[in-house]
Motif scaffolding. Structure first.
Motif, PDB file in Angstrom:
ATOM      1  N   PRO A  20       0.833  -1.211   0.000  1.00 60.77           N
ATOM      2  CA  PRO A  20       0.000   0.000   0.000  1.00 60.77           C
ATOM      3  C   PRO A  20       0.867   1.261   0.000  1.00 60.77           C
ATOM      4  CG  PRO A  20      -0.861  -1.583   1.574  1.00 60.77           C
ATOM      5  CD  PRO A  20       0.445  -2.137   1.077  1.00 60.77           C
ATOM      6  N   GLY A  21       0.461   2.227  -0.837  1.00 67.44           N
ATOM      7  CA  GLY A  21       1.218   3.472  -0.946  1.00 67.44           C
ATOM      8  C   GLY A  21       2.255   3.456  -2.056  1.00 67.44           C
ATOM      9  N   GLU A  22       2.566   2.271  -2.585  1.00 70.65           N
ATOM     10  CA  GLU A  22       3.547   2.174  -3.667  1.00 70.65           C
ATOM     11  C   GLU A  22       2.869   2.473  -5.004  1.00 70.65           C
ATOM     12  OE1 GLU A  22       6.866   1.643  -3.575  1.00 70.65           O
ATOM     13  OE2 GLU A  22       6.813   1.628  -1.386  1.00 70.65           O
ATOM     14  N   PRO A  23       3.581   3.181  -5.919  1.00 69.51           N
ATOM     15  CA  PRO A  23       2.993   3.529  -7.224  1.00 69.51           C
ATOM     16  C   PRO A  23       2.522   2.319  -8.025  1.00 69.51           C
ATOM     17  CG  PRO A  23       5.098   4.652  -6.904  1.00 69.51           C
ATOM     18  CD  PRO A  23       4.927   3.716  -5.755  1.00 69.51           C
ATOM     19  N   ALA A  24       3.219   1.194  -7.921  1.00 74.44           N
ATOM     20  CA  ALA A  24       2.829   0.006  -8.692  1.00 74.44           C
ATOM     21  C   ALA A  24       1.434  -0.475  -8.294  1.00 74.44           C
ATOM     22  CB  ALA A  24       3.844  -1.115  -8.504  1.00 74.44           C
ATOM     23  N   LEU A  25       1.112  -0.417  -7.001  1.00 71.92           N
ATOM     24  CA  LEU A  25      -0.208  -0.866  -6.551  1.00 71.92           C
ATOM     25  C   LEU A  25      -1.298   0.044  -7.125  1.00 71.92           C
ATOM     26  CD1 LEU A  25      -1.921  -2.832  -4.913  1.00 71.92           C
ATOM     27  CD2 LEU A  25      -1.636  -1.338  -2.935  1.00 71.92           C
ATOM     28  N   ALA A  26      -1.061   1.341  -7.085  1.00 75.25           N
ATOM     29  CA  ALA A  26      -2.033   2.296  -7.636  1.00 75.25           C
ATOM     30  C   ALA A  26      -2.246   2.041  -9.133  1.00 75.25           C
ATOM     31  CB  ALA A  26      -1.544   3.721  -7.404  1.00 75.25           C
ATOM     32  N   GLU A  27      -1.142   1.736  -9.827  1.00 70.43           N
ATOM     33  CA  GLU A  27      -1.230   1.487 -11.267  1.00 70.43           C
ATOM     34  C   GLU A  27      -1.977   0.179 -11.568  1.00 70.43           C
ATOM     35  OE1 GLU A  27       1.786   1.476 -15.046  1.00 70.43           O
ATOM     36  OE2 GLU A  27       2.522   2.461 -13.225  1.00 70.43           O
ATOM     37  N   ILE A  28      -1.773  -0.843 -10.730  1.00 77.16           N
ATOM     38  CA  ILE A  28      -2.488  -2.114 -10.889  1.00 77.16           C
ATOM     39  C   ILE A  28      -3.993  -1.891 -10.720  1.00 77.16           C
ATOM     40  CG2 ILE A  28      -2.917  -4.375  -9.807  1.00 77.16           C
ATOM     41  CD1 ILE A  28       0.178  -4.468  -9.289  1.00 77.16           C
ATOM     42  N   VAL A  29      -4.370  -1.115  -9.695  1.00 75.93           N
ATOM     43  CA  VAL A  29      -5.786  -0.831  -9.442  1.00 75.93           C
ATOM     44  C   VAL A  29      -6.382  -0.020 -10.597  1.00 75.93           C
ATOM     45  CG1 VAL A  29      -7.414   0.359  -7.910  1.00 75.93           C
ATOM     46  CG2 VAL A  29      -5.557  -1.008  -6.940  1.00 75.93           C
ATOM     47  N   ALA A  30      -5.611   0.970 -11.092  1.00 74.54           N
ATOM     48  CA  ALA A  30      -6.087   1.791 -12.216  1.00 74.54           C
ATOM     49  C   ALA A  30      -6.279   0.944 -13.475  1.00 74.54           C
ATOM     50  CB  ALA A  30      -5.102   2.922 -12.479  1.00 74.54           C
ATOM     51  N   THR A  31      -5.414  -0.058 -13.652  1.00 69.94           N
ATOM     52  CA  THR A  31      -5.459  -0.902 -14.847  1.00 69.94           C
ATOM     53  C   THR A  31      -6.504  -2.010 -14.755  1.00 69.94           C
ATOM     54  OG1 THR A  31      -3.099  -0.488 -15.154  1.00 69.94           O
ATOM     55  CG2 THR A  31      -4.030  -2.308 -16.406  1.00 69.94           C
ATOM     56  N   PHE A  32      -6.577  -2.672 -13.591  1.00 66.00           N
ATOM     57  CA  PHE A  32      -7.401  -3.879 -13.469  1.00 66.00           C
ATOM     58  C   PHE A  32      -8.659  -3.704 -12.616  1.00 66.00           C
ATOM     59  CE2 PHE A  32      -3.030  -5.396 -14.281  1.00 66.00           C
ATOM     60  CZ  PHE A  32      -3.245  -6.076 -15.459  1.00 66.00           C
ATOM     61  N   GLY A  33      -8.791  -2.550 -11.925  1.00 68.43           N
ATOM     62  CA  GLY A  33     -10.007  -2.290 -11.160  1.00 68.43           C
ATOM     63  C   GLY A  33      -9.838  -2.384  -9.651  1.00 68.43           C
ATOM     64  N   GLU A  34     -10.791  -1.751  -8.948  1.00 67.56           N
ATOM     65  CA  GLU A  34     -10.768  -1.682  -7.472  1.00 67.56           C
ATOM     66  C   GLU A  34     -10.834  -3.061  -6.816  1.00 67.56           C
ATOM     67  OE1 GLU A  34     -10.473   0.893  -5.326  1.00 67.56           O
ATOM     68  OE2 GLU A  34     -10.263   2.370  -6.942  1.00 67.56           O
ATOM     69  N   GLU A  35     -11.395  -4.060  -7.548  1.00 68.01           N
ATOM     70  CA  GLU A  35     -11.521  -5.401  -6.950  1.00 68.01           C
ATOM     71  C   GLU A  35     -10.150  -6.067  -6.754  1.00 68.01           C
ATOM     72  OE1 GLU A  35     -12.596  -5.644 -11.386  1.00 68.01           O
ATOM     73  OE2 GLU A  35     -12.944  -4.285  -9.705  1.00 68.01           O
ATOM     74  N   MET A  36      -9.085  -5.393  -7.217  1.00 63.37           N
ATOM     75  CA  MET A  36      -7.727  -5.916  -6.992  1.00 63.37           C
ATOM     76  C   MET A  36      -7.235  -5.591  -5.579  1.00 63.37           C
ATOM     77  SD  MET A  36      -7.106  -7.528  -9.665  1.00 63.37           S
ATOM     78  CE  MET A  36      -8.663  -7.695 -10.502  1.00 63.37           C
ATOM     79  N   LEU A  37      -8.030  -4.830  -4.810  1.00 60.54           N
ATOM     80  CA  LEU A  37      -7.660  -4.492  -3.441  1.00 60.54           C
ATOM     81  C   LEU A  37      -8.491  -5.285  -2.438  1.00 60.54           C
ATOM     82  CD1 LEU A  37      -7.321  -0.584  -3.468  1.00 60.54           C
ATOM     83  CD2 LEU A  37      -5.485  -2.283  -3.387  1.00 60.54           C
ATOM     84  N   LEU A  38      -7.840  -5.694  -1.362  1.00 59.46           N
ATOM     85  CA  LEU A  38      -8.553  -6.292  -0.235  1.00 59.46           C
ATOM     86  C   LEU A  38      -9.072  -5.149   0.642  1.00 59.46           C
ATOM     87  CD1 LEU A  38      -6.005  -9.125   0.592  1.00 59.46           C
ATOM     88  CD2 LEU A  38      -8.316  -9.455  -0.305  1.00 59.46           C
ATOM     89  N   ALA A  39      -9.917  -5.483   1.606  1.00 56.46           N
ATOM     90  CA  ALA A  39     -10.518  -4.471   2.481  1.00 56.46           C
ATOM     91  C   ALA A  39      -9.466  -3.632   3.218  1.00 56.46           C
ATOM     92  CB  ALA A  39     -11.450  -5.137   3.479  1.00 56.46           C
ATOM     93  N   ASP A  40      -8.307  -4.242   3.510  1.00 54.89           N
ATOM     94  CA  ASP A  40      -7.259  -3.511   4.252  1.00 54.89           C
ATOM     95  C   ASP A  40      -6.351  -2.681   3.337  1.00 54.89           C
ATOM     96  OD1 ASP A  40      -5.763  -5.470   3.016  1.00 54.89           O
ATOM     97  OD2 ASP A  40      -4.932  -6.312   4.863  1.00 54.89           O
ATOM     98  N   GLY A  41      -6.685  -2.632   2.037  1.00 58.98           N
ATOM     99  CA  GLY A  41      -5.889  -1.802   1.120  1.00 58.98           C
ATOM    100  C   GLY A  41      -4.695  -2.505   0.504  1.00 58.98           C
ATOM    101  N   THR A  42      -4.507  -3.799   0.835  1.00 58.88           N
ATOM    102  CA  THR A  42      -3.396  -4.549   0.239  1.00 58.88           C
ATOM    103  C   THR A  42      -3.875  -5.223  -1.049  1.00 58.88           C
ATOM    104  OG1 THR A  42      -3.909  -6.515   1.551  1.00 58.88           O
ATOM    105  CG2 THR A  42      -2.255  -4.979   2.457  1.00 58.88           C
ATOM    106  N   LEU A  43      -2.905  -5.687  -1.821  1.00 58.22           N
ATOM    107  CA  LEU A  43      -3.201  -6.323  -3.102  1.00 58.22           C
ATOM    108  C   LEU A  43      -3.933  -7.648  -2.899  1.00 58.22           C
ATOM    109  CD1 LEU A  43      -2.796  -6.368  -6.211  1.00 58.22           C
ATOM    110  CD2 LEU A  43      -0.633  -7.542  -5.797  1.00 58.22           C
ATOM    111  N   ASN A  44      -5.013  -7.838  -3.644  1.00 63.31           N
ATOM    112  CA  ASN A  44      -5.731  -9.110  -3.641  1.00 63.31           C
ATOM    113  C   ASN A  44      -5.067 -10.001  -4.700  1.00 63.31           C
ATOM    114  OD1 ASN A  44      -7.494 -11.265  -3.935  1.00 63.31           O
ATOM    115  ND2 ASN A  44      -9.325 -10.009  -3.671  1.00 63.31           N
ATOM    116  N   ARG A  45      -4.070 -10.761  -4.260  1.00 61.86           N
ATOM    117  CA  ARG A  45      -3.273 -11.582  -5.182  1.00 61.86           C
ATOM    118  C   ARG A  45      -4.120 -12.610  -5.913  1.00 61.86           C
ATOM    119  NH1 ARG A  45       1.857 -10.533  -4.632  1.00 61.86           N
ATOM    120  NH2 ARG A  45       2.450  -9.294  -2.838  1.00 61.86           N
ATOM    121  N   GLN A  46      -5.092 -13.161  -5.199  1.00 58.31           N
ATOM    122  CA  GLN A  46      -5.957 -14.180  -5.799  1.00 58.31           C
ATOM    123  C   GLN A  46      -6.767 -13.582  -6.950  1.00 58.31           C
ATOM    124  OE1 GLN A  46      -8.085 -16.257  -2.750  1.00 58.31           O
ATOM    125  NE2 GLN A  46      -8.308 -18.096  -3.977  1.00 58.31           N
TER     126      GLN A  46
END
Length: 197
Positions: A41-67
């Motif tokens: 969380p807070g890293e540019p790559a995570l923001a870019e992943i969410v922008a590219t693939f959608g908000e469902e790529m985040l878990l409730a705690d703001g971390t990456l939903n790897r699954q």
């Protein structure tokens, strides 16, 4: 400073060899660890992943939903390429910075633990490549046991990678990890002696 690339196949025992290097106080840069760090969380790559693939790529705690991300990119080469375009340059930049820091500190040897080192045509610039290998049957059995997989599922994962035979041909050093841990360590120590003397 000598840069030794460390790679292998799934369930060939690369982490056993990596652990041995760490026990010898040799710096090991692990591409998988760096890949996890750059999507915190807070890293540019995570923001870019969410922008590219959608908000469902985040878990409730703001971390990456790897699954969720895995289900989108695996089996979809175009989506996987999009993800790699976001993450690979950042992993490489972090690795280069860490290599420079170890070099400045006078480290004689550094190990670059990169699962896809050979698939990536040694983009990391390793001076030599060490491949950890086992016979295919051993690899399959270990993977089935380790990940609780069926034979079919294990073979699917193994076959999604560059064949071990091909990796062995491209390697400067091949470590046969089918025997005991002590036998594996002895082979690694022989390579270390050759590189450092």
């Amino acid at each position: 400073m000598f840069k030794l690339g460390l790679t292998g196949g799934i369930a060939t025992g690369k982490s056993t060899v990596s652990t041995h290097f760490k026990e010898q106080h040799i710096p090991v840069l692990d591409a998988d660890v760096i890949a996890r760090e750059i999507v915190m969380p807070g890293e540019p790559a995570l923001a870019e992943i969410v922008a590219t693939f959608g908000e469902e790529m985040l878990l409730a705690d703001g971390t990456l939903n790897r699954q969720a991300l895995g289900s989108v990119v695996f089996g979809n080469p175009a989506k996987l390429q999009q993800l790699n375009a976001i993450t690979h340059p950042r992993v490489q930049a972090s690795m280069r910075a860490q290599i420079a820091a170890h070099e400045a500190a006078g480290a004689p040897l550094i190990v670059l633990d990169i699962p896809l080192l050979l698939e990536g045509h040694n983009a990391a610039g390793a001076d030599a490549v060490m491949v950890v290998s086992v016979p295919e049957e051993v690899q399959k059995q270990r993977l089935m046991t380790r990940n609780n997989l069926s034979e079919e599922a294990a073979l699917k994962r193994i076959n999604s990678q560059m064949p071990l035979a091909e990796k062995r041909q491209l390697a400067d050093y091949v470590i046969d990890n089918a025997g005991t841990v002590a036998e594996t360590y002895a082979q690694v120590d022989a390579v270390l002696a050759e590189i450092l003397h």
